[in-house]
Design a protein around this motif. Sequence first.
Motif, PDB file in Angstrom:
ATOM      1  N   GLN A 202       0.835  -1.197   0.000  1.00 43.99           N
ATOM      2  CA  GLN A 202       0.000   0.000   0.000  1.00 43.99           C
ATOM      3  C   GLN A 202       0.869   1.245   0.000  1.00 43.99           C
ATOM      4  O   GLN A 202       2.029   1.193   0.371  1.00 43.99           O
ATOM      5  N   ILE A 203       0.260   2.336  -0.443  1.00 42.44           N
ATOM      6  CA  ILE A 203       0.906   3.639  -0.362  1.00 42.44           C
ATOM      7  C   ILE A 203       0.443   4.248   0.957  1.00 42.44           C
ATOM      8  O   ILE A 203      -0.743   4.484   1.159  1.00 42.44           O
ATOM      9  N   ALA A 204       1.390   4.447   1.867  1.00 41.63           N
ATOM     10  CA  ALA A 204       1.056   4.846   3.237  1.00 41.63           C
ATOM     11  C   ALA A 204       1.347   6.329   3.436  1.00 41.63           C
ATOM     12  O   ALA A 204       2.284   6.693   4.137  1.00 41.63           O
ATOM     13  N   GLY A 205       0.567   7.178   2.810  1.00 43.83           N
ATOM     14  CA  GLY A 205       0.786   8.612   2.970  1.00 43.83           C
ATOM     15  C   GLY A 205       1.694   9.151   1.888  1.00 43.83           C
ATOM     16  O   GLY A 205       2.060   8.456   0.939  1.00 43.83           O
ATOM     17  N   ASN A 206       2.083  10.407   2.022  1.00 40.00           N
ATOM     18  CA  ASN A 206       2.937  11.058   1.036  1.00 40.00           C
ATOM     19  C   ASN A 206       4.386  10.596   1.204  1.00 40.00           C
ATOM     20  O   ASN A 206       4.922  10.611   2.307  1.00 40.00           O
ATOM     21  N   LYS A 207       5.016  10.171   0.114  1.00 40.04           N
ATOM     22  CA  LYS A 207       6.422   9.751   0.066  1.00 40.04           C
ATOM     23  C   LYS A 207       6.711   8.505   0.906  1.00 40.04           C
ATOM     24  O   LYS A 207       7.862   8.271   1.294  1.00 40.04           O
ATOM     25  N   THR A 208       5.709   7.700   1.187  1.00 39.89           N
ATOM     26  CA  THR A 208       5.907   6.494   1.984  1.00 39.89           C
ATOM     27  C   THR A 208       5.135   5.339   1.372  1.00 39.89           C
ATOM     28  O   THR A 208       4.004   5.512   0.924  1.00 39.89           O
ATOM     29  N   ALA A 209       5.759   4.161   1.357  1.00 37.33           N
ATOM     30  CA  ALA A 209       5.096   2.955   0.874  1.00 37.33           C
ATOM     31  C   ALA A 209       5.379   1.820   1.842  1.00 37.33           C
ATOM     32  O   ALA A 209       6.429   1.788   2.493  1.00 37.33           O
TER      33      ALA A 209
ATOM     34  N   ARG B  10      15.107   3.533   2.309  1.00 34.82           N
ATOM     35  CA  ARG B  10      14.705   4.390   1.201  1.00 34.82           C
ATOM     36  C   ARG B  10      14.722   3.579  -0.087  1.00 34.82           C
ATOM     37  O   ARG B  10      15.471   2.610  -0.223  1.00 34.82           O
ATOM     38  N   LEU B  11      13.888   3.986  -1.010  1.00 39.30           N
ATOM     39  CA  LEU B  11      13.742   3.293  -2.281  1.00 39.30           C
ATOM     40  C   LEU B  11      15.039   3.367  -3.078  1.00 39.30           C
ATOM     41  O   LEU B  11      15.632   4.432  -3.219  1.00 39.30           O
ATOM     42  N   LYS B  12      15.474   2.212  -3.574  1.00 37.58           N
ATOM     43  CA  LYS B  12      16.659   2.181  -4.414  1.00 37.58           C
ATOM     44  C   LYS B  12      16.269   2.056  -5.886  1.00 37.58           C
ATOM     45  O   LYS B  12      16.727   2.831  -6.719  1.00 37.58           O
ATOM     46  N   ALA B  13      15.384   1.074  -6.192  1.00 42.87           N
ATOM     47  CA  ALA B  13      14.984   0.875  -7.589  1.00 42.87           C
ATOM     48  C   ALA B  13      13.660   0.120  -7.636  1.00 42.87           C
ATOM     49  O   ALA B  13      13.348  -0.650  -6.725  1.00 42.87           O
ATOM     50  N   VAL B  14      12.903   0.365  -8.691  1.00 38.61           N
ATOM     51  CA  VAL B  14      11.699  -0.432  -8.973  1.00 38.61           C
ATOM     52  C   VAL B  14      12.160  -1.558  -9.910  1.00 38.61           C
ATOM     53  O   VAL B  14      12.580  -1.303 -11.034  1.00 38.61           O
ATOM     54  N   LEU B  15      12.089  -2.795  -9.417  1.00 41.16           N
ATOM     55  CA  LEU B  15      12.606  -3.922 -10.193  1.00 41.16           C
ATOM     56  C   LEU B  15      11.599  -4.430 -11.216  1.00 41.16           C
ATOM     57  O   LEU B  15      11.955  -4.805 -12.323  1.00 41.16           O
TER      58      LEU B  15
ATOM     59  N   SER C 256      13.340  -2.572  -4.615  1.00 39.44           N
ATOM     60  CA  SER C 256      14.535  -2.781  -3.815  1.00 39.44           C
ATOM     61  C   SER C 256      14.734  -1.536  -2.961  1.00 39.44           C
ATOM     62  O   SER C 256      14.579  -0.415  -3.447  1.00 39.44           O
ATOM     63  N   ALA C 257      15.074  -1.724  -1.685  1.00 40.96           N
ATOM     64  CA  ALA C 257      15.265  -0.595  -0.774  1.00 40.96           C
ATOM     65  C   ALA C 257      16.562  -0.793  -0.004  1.00 40.96           C
ATOM     66  O   ALA C 257      16.992  -1.922   0.242  1.00 40.96           O
ATOM     67  N   VAL C 258      17.175   0.328   0.381  1.00 45.89           N
ATOM     68  CA  VAL C 258      18.442   0.286   1.102  1.00 45.89           C
ATOM     69  C   VAL C 258      18.285   1.018   2.432  1.00 45.89           C
ATOM     70  O   VAL C 258      17.515   1.973   2.535  1.00 45.89           O
ATOM     71  N   GLU C 259      19.009   0.548   3.424  1.00 44.23           N
ATOM     72  CA  GLU C 259      18.915   1.114   4.764  1.00 44.23           C
ATOM     73  C   GLU C 259      19.500   2.528   4.797  1.00 44.23           C
ATOM     74  O   GLU C 259      20.481   2.818   4.109  1.00 44.23           O
TER      75      GLU C 259
END
Length: 83
Positions: free
Chosen positions: A13-20, A73-78, A59-62
Amino acid sequence: MAFKREIQGVVLQIAGNKTATILVERRVMHPRYRKFVKRFKKYLIHDENNTVKVGDTVSAVECRPLSARKSFRLKAVLKTGVE
């Protein structure tokens, strides 16, 4: 330099602005039955440009803690999801 963890999961889900919210699946061996079982955990990730959609594999990185529960934070949409 400290090692940054990298996680891969599906956007729930998209959990608010700039957050997933993403669901990360890992496979661990059961100690008694020696069978691989799935374990799941949800993470909040920071998506600066609001690019992800529900169903995407990302993919997300710490990173440093951005809020009480958000420290990736988001690294890439695979792969894009089908809707």
